[in-house]
Design a protein around this motif. Structure first.
Motif, PDB file in Angstrom:
ATOM      1  N   ALA A  38      32.155  12.544   1.149  1.00 37.32           N
ATOM      2  CA  ALA A  38      32.154  11.701   2.349  1.00 37.32           C
ATOM      3  C   ALA A  38      33.274  10.677   2.288  1.00 37.32           C
ATOM      4  CB  ALA A  38      30.802  11.000   2.493  1.00 37.32           C
ATOM      5  N   GLU A  91      32.821   8.320   7.188  1.00 38.03           N
ATOM      6  CA  GLU A  91      31.554   9.052   7.125  1.00 38.03           C
ATOM      7  C   GLU A  91      30.485   8.250   6.378  1.00 38.03           C
ATOM      8  OE1 GLU A  91      33.492  13.531   7.188  1.00 38.03           O
ATOM      9  OE2 GLU A  91      33.370  12.422   5.296  1.00 38.03           O
ATOM     10  N   THR A  92      30.894   7.534   5.340  1.00 39.93           N
ATOM     11  CA  THR A  92      29.956   6.693   4.595  1.00 39.93           C
ATOM     12  C   THR A  92      29.408   5.595   5.489  1.00 39.93           C
ATOM     13  OG1 THR A  92      31.009   7.173   2.487  1.00 39.93           O
ATOM     14  CG2 THR A  92      29.706   5.146   2.607  1.00 39.93           C
ATOM     15  N   SER A 125      29.017   5.717   8.636  1.00 38.36           N
ATOM     16  CA  SER A 125      28.073   6.371   9.542  1.00 38.36           C
ATOM     17  C   SER A 125      26.736   6.648   8.844  1.00 38.36           C
ATOM     18  CB  SER A 125      28.687   7.662  10.073  1.00 38.36           C
ATOM     19  OG  SER A 125      27.820   8.297  10.963  1.00 38.36           O
TER      20      SER A 125
END
Length: 190
Positions: free
Chosen positions: A66, A70-71, A73
């Protein structure tokens, strides 16, 4: 994601879409359609677009790890579901992801700016990115450098009241400067 990066680069360079179109032969209306998500460019068009900006497209194997965006999120989703433990785990996994990656993968995992959610979490991600890119002697992405935080906040991902128990001398400087109180030892995978 690719068109977002190309669009951000175009804006950072101060290049109007019309000038990019003239430089690359890509119709200006197509550039706007790509940038606003109404169309996806073919690979050859994306390569032409990148070259017109003085950039290159590069595929980097991140082993499915990630990214910072993305983290953020994952953290946002965990907090929406009142699962602070899952948010902390996502943050710690991000540190592990960066430390397990080669230099190109670290750059790829940190290049995209995460959507801000809450200040402490955003500050933590930016501080971790700065710490890990500096450890690899690669440039820190501008978004992370520009996420300054609040050194007086004493924020902890575990719980606000736990920040007072942290040994300040053990907090990495990029985190401490942003008011994020996580000791270096807490960022080491077991």
């Amino acid at each position: 994601m690719l068109t977002e990066q190309l669009s951000r680069l175009r804006r950072r360079r101060g290049l109007p879409a019309t000038a990019l179109g003239a430089r690359t032969g890509i119709d200006t209306s197509a550039i706007y359609a790509f940038e606003h998500g109404r169309r996806d460019p073919r690979a050859s068009t994306a390569q032409t677009w990148a070259r017109g900006l003085g950039a290159r497209l590069l595929v980097v194997d991140t082993h499915g790890r990630a990214s910072a965006a993305e983290t953020a999120s994952l953290i946002r989703n965990a907090l929406v579901h009142a699962d602070r433990n899952a948010a902390v785990q996502a943050l710690l996994q991000f540190v592990n992801n960066l430390r397990a990656s080669d230099i190109l993968a670290v750059a790829a995992l940190t290049v995209d700016e995460p959507e801000p959610y809450t200040e402490g979490w955003s500050w933590a991600i930016a501080g971790i990115v700065e710490q890990e890119t500096a450890a690899r002697d690669i440039p820190t992405p501008p978004w992370a450098s520009e996420t300054v935080g609040d050194p007086d906040s004493r924020w902890s991902p575990w719980a606000p009241e736990l920040a007072d128990l942290v040994d300040v001398d053990q907090v990495p400087e990029p985190l401490r400067r942003r008011g994020v109180y996580i000791e270096a030892g807490e960022l080491v995978s077991a």
